[in-house]
Design an enzyme around this catalytic site. Structure first.
Site, mmCIF file in Angstrom:
data_model
loop_
_atom_site.group_PDB
_atom_site.id
_atom_site.type_symbol
_atom_site.label_atom_id
_atom_site.label_comp_id
_atom_site.label_asym_id
_atom_site.label_seq_id
_atom_site.Cartn_x
_atom_site.Cartn_y
_atom_site.Cartn_z
ATOM 1 N N SER A 88 0.821 -1.330 -0.217
ATOM 2 C CA SER A 88 0.122 -0.204 -0.076
ATOM 3 C C SER A 88 0.830 1.282 -0.106
ATOM 4 O O SER A 88 1.819 1.305 -0.762
ATOM 5 C CB SER A 88 -1.043 -0.214 1.317
ATOM 6 O OG SER A 88 -2.018 1.006 1.018
ATOM 7 N N HIS A 111 -2.226 -1.220 -4.659
ATOM 8 C CA HIS A 111 -3.555 -1.561 -5.035
ATOM 9 C C HIS A 111 -4.001 0.030 -5.429
ATOM 10 O O HIS A 111 -3.254 0.958 -5.157
ATOM 11 C CB HIS A 111 -4.322 -2.081 -3.788
ATOM 12 C CG HIS A 111 -4.364 -1.109 -2.502
ATOM 13 N ND1 HIS A 111 -4.998 0.058 -2.338
ATOM 14 C CD2 HIS A 111 -3.605 -1.305 -1.403
ATOM 15 C CE1 HIS A 111 -4.857 0.450 -1.206
ATOM 16 N NE2 HIS A 111 -3.888 -0.253 -0.638
#
Length: 124
Positions: A88, A111
């Site tokens: 992330s 993501h």
């Protein structure tokens, strides 16, 4: 300094070794503004190089962006090391290093942005 292993080293190591920012379940993780301040203080000390070792599931984007921008603005060469997982926002921080080194066993995960209003995040 809270995140620096040895401030007197010519090549100090800063650790991102837990979640980034505040999480209601896990509490305070890496404080992005404090980490930013420490990195910029080291930058002003004329160090040969700064290493950032990352093992983090990610966390709060705002805290991560403080760290990311400090790396990019540093006059001192900053190298990032993935020593476990950089996921992330931690993966984004990893990419800011001039040299990016991944351990053989490490994982890197990105993501799409989520949460909040995607239009405001510039995703659409």
């Amino acid at each position: 300094m809270q995140y620096c292993v040895d401030v007197n080293s010519d090549e100090p190591i800063l650790l991102i070794n837990k979640h980034i920012g505040f999480d209601e379940t896990d509490g305070q993780g890496i404080d992005g503004s404090l980490f930013q301040r420490e990195l910029l203080e080291l930058d002003g000390m004329g160090k040969k190089r700064i290493q950032i070792w990352i093992n983090s599931p990610g966390g709060i984007v705002m805290d991560g962006m403080n760290i990311y921008n400090a790396i990019l603005k540093s006059k001192t060469k900053v190298d990032t090391y993935n020593v476990g997982i950089a996921a992330s926002i931690a993966a984004v921080i990893f990419q800011a290093g001039r040299n990016r080194i991944m351990a053989d066993y490490s994982k890197l995960m990105y993501h799409n942005a989520h949460g909040g209003n995607s239009k405001e995040l510039g995703v659409l």
